[in-house]
Write a protein that holds these residues in place. Structure first.
Motif, PDB file in Angstrom:
ATOM      1  N   THR A   1      -7.942  -4.304   3.134  1.00 44.68           N
ATOM      2  CA  THR A   1      -8.675  -3.600   2.117  1.00 44.68           C
ATOM      3  C   THR A   1     -10.141  -4.423   2.283  1.00 44.68           C
ATOM      4  O   THR A   1     -11.193  -3.495   2.151  1.00 44.68           O
TER       5      THR A   1
ATOM      6  N   SER B   1      -3.515  10.676  -8.739  1.00 43.53           N
ATOM      7  CA  SER B   1      -4.941  10.857  -9.301  1.00 43.53           C
ATOM      8  C   SER B   1      -5.519   9.599  -9.458  1.00 43.53           C
ATOM      9  O   SER B   1      -6.814   9.554  -9.707  1.00 43.53           O
ATOM     10  N   GLN B   2      -4.714   8.375  -9.618  1.00 45.32           N
ATOM     11  CA  GLN B   2      -5.381   7.107  -9.368  1.00 45.32           C
ATOM     12  C   GLN B   2      -5.968   6.652  -8.379  1.00 45.32           C
ATOM     13  O   GLN B   2      -5.892   6.924  -7.245  1.00 45.32           O
ATOM     14  N   ALA B   3      -7.359   5.733  -8.704  1.00 43.47           N
ATOM     15  CA  ALA B   3      -8.034   5.250  -7.518  1.00 43.47           C
ATOM     16  C   ALA B   3      -7.057   4.524  -6.718  1.00 43.47           C
ATOM     17  O   ALA B   3      -6.113   3.737  -7.196  1.00 43.47           O
ATOM     18  N   ALA B   4      -7.488   4.345  -5.306  1.00 44.16           N
ATOM     19  CA  ALA B   4      -6.533   3.406  -4.414  1.00 44.16           C
ATOM     20  C   ALA B   4      -6.353   2.128  -5.113  1.00 44.16           C
ATOM     21  O   ALA B   4      -5.352   1.316  -4.871  1.00 44.16           O
ATOM     22  N   TRP B   5      -7.585   1.547  -5.208  1.00 47.74           N
ATOM     23  CA  TRP B   5      -7.648  -0.046  -5.742  1.00 47.74           C
ATOM     24  C   TRP B   5      -6.865  -0.188  -7.111  1.00 47.74           C
ATOM     25  O   TRP B   5      -6.111  -1.289  -7.133  1.00 47.74           O
ATOM     26  N   LEU B   6      -6.757   0.802  -7.846  1.00 52.35           N
ATOM     27  CA  LEU B   6      -6.119   0.683  -9.236  1.00 52.35           C
ATOM     28  C   LEU B   6      -4.557   0.647  -8.821  1.00 52.35           C
ATOM     29  O   LEU B   6      -3.692  -0.271  -9.226  1.00 52.35           O
ATOM     30  N   ARG B   7      -4.085   1.707  -8.138  1.00 49.49           N
ATOM     31  CA  ARG B   7      -2.736   1.615  -7.508  1.00 49.49           C
ATOM     32  C   ARG B   7      -2.333   0.491  -6.799  1.00 49.49           C
ATOM     33  O   ARG B   7      -1.003  -0.294  -7.190  1.00 49.49           O
TER      34      ARG B   7
ATOM     35  N   LYS C   1       0.986  -1.219   0.021  1.00 51.20           N
ATOM     36  CA  LYS C   1       0.249  -0.041  -0.062  1.00 51.20           C
ATOM     37  C   LYS C   1       0.847   1.014   0.034  1.00 51.20           C
ATOM     38  O   LYS C   1       0.744   2.289  -0.613  1.00 51.20           O
TER      39      LYS C   1
END
Length: 421
Positions: A269, A47-53, A37
């Protein structure tokens, strides 16, 4: 029937040095997963969503598995031709340097898109190193062990490798306990990588004291070492052994990756468990895994691996469902279920013994390495990203995956050939 010989002091020293280096290599490899994480926050755009990162970070984690076959095959080739010791020592260096560099690498805010690309290259270098470490270690200690003690020696080394995961859990736990969350996020996450790189270089120096294995020396004296490409001999004469070993290693990857390495970020998560609680659970799970692996591997000196597989396979599936199905129903008891899952991972101790028995000494290193690394490249490399993508649909996706792998491993172990020598 004479009783098996005890491990003499010289072989205990060999086991200790081999296990120390292996533990540090596995520590270097797995802290990436434990810090997924934070790595996602530093090396991918905010700028990306947390799940995507997080999915992208697990993709980098999986890239290390994809690099395993190349590193493993190349190192095993020289291990079967030039000797086990040289390759066994080089693998530690190849792991320590990228780990040290990870701890010093600037993030996305400084390097932009170059940051994750460099991290990808370093991760692949780690994968190439680990591709030769576990197979080389198993072959090395098994060929040093006295008759009737191969399972014990292999189990102690495997316990040392899982000890690297335990060490990673302890370091991350200490990090979260001594630094504030802001400090860990800002710079503290680099400390585990720096420590791993430094101690890995020390382990490389210690491994220079190891002796070549008696089995390889005897083959060399008799001119029985492979004179052609060991991989070519394997693909021509031992395809069945390769297939069985790949499938049993799939089960091993499912146990380690899904139940141990991915458990902290998944629980954070899926069920919003705190990082400190998940790392404590990981610590308990790894201790139980280590005890289970050493015990079951030692049992292979008196029981057939295929019989142990029929016992340990269902236990592995039960542990997975307990961890991902029952633990959310009992908040605050994650350590209990994680420990149970670790105790159910005894199948991991059967796998290396089964692979060592599936190949003759002339191509043993290459056979174990090829099978082990193909499995990790396919299953270990795709599993983290796949499960991260499937868990939004069902939180039991990890347990279902482990069950399928356990069934495949039991069948493969039952039909796997056993060769003498």
């Amino acid at each position: 029937m004479p009783s098996p010989a005890a491990l003499p002091l010289s072989q205990l020293r060999t086991l200790a040095l081999a296990s120390l280096g292996g533990a540090l290599e596995f520590y270097d490899f797995v802290i990436f997963a434990f810090l997924a994480k934070l790595i996602a926050a530093h090396f991918f755009p905010a700028s990306q969503a947390a799940w995507l990162r997080q999915t992208e970070t697990f993709g980098l984690f999986g890239a290390g598995y994809l690099a395993r076959p190349l590193g493993g095959i190349v190192m095993a080739h020289f291990g079967d031709i030039a000797g086990r010791k040289k390759v066994f020592t080089f693998s530690v260096l190849l792991m320590a340097l990228p780990t040290l560099m990870m701890g010093l690498l600037p993030g996305y805010d400084t390097l932009g898109a170059a940051a994750p690309l460099i991290l990808l290259l370093l991760r692949m270098a780690q994968g190439a190193a680990i591709g030769g470490e576990a197979p080389g270690g198993w072959v090395f200690v098994a060929e040093h062990a006295p008759p009737g003690r191969t399972g014990l020696a292999t189990g102690l080394l495997t316990g040392g490798l899982t000890g690297g995961i335990l060490l990673g859990s302890l370091v991350i736990l200490a990090l979260n306990g001594t630094l504030s969350p802001d400090d860990v996020n800002a710079w503290g996450w680099r400390i585990p990588f720096l420590l791993g790189g430094i101690f890995g270089l020390g382990a490389m120096v210690l491994r220079r004291w190891l002796d070549e294995t008696p089995v390889f020396r005897e083959m060399h004296e008799r001119a029985e070492t492979a004179t052609t490409l060991p991989a070519g001999i394997l693909l021509r004469d031992y395809r069945g052994s390769i297939l069985c070993s790949v499938l049993t290693t799939w089960t091993l990857t499912a146990a380690i990756v899904v139940l141990i390495l991915m458990m902290p970020p998944l629980m954070q998560t899926l069920h919003h468990v705190s990082p400190s609680e998940t790392m404590m659970a990981s610590l308990v799970a790894t201790v139980c895994l280590t005890l289970s692996v050493v015990t079951v591997s030692t049992l292979t000196d008196s029981m057939q691996p295929r019989v142990l597989g029929l016992i340990c396979g269902p236990m592995l599936a039960a542990g997975a469902f307990a961890l991902y199905g029952l633990s959310p129903l009992f908040p605050g008891r994650l350590e209990l279920w994680a420990g149970l899952a670790g105790l159910c991972c005894g199948f991991v101790g059967v796998v290396p013994v089964g692979m060592l028995r599936a190949f003759p000494p002339m191509v043993r290193f290459s056979g174990v390495s090829l099978s082990y690394n193909i499995a990790y490249a396919i299953f270990g490399g795709l599993t983290p990203a796949a499960i991260s993508s499937l868990t939004p649909y069902t939180p039991l996706a990890p347990a279902i995956y482990v069950t399928v792998a356990a069934v495949a491993g039991c069948v493969a172990l039952w039909v796997s050939p056993e060769r003498k020598g």
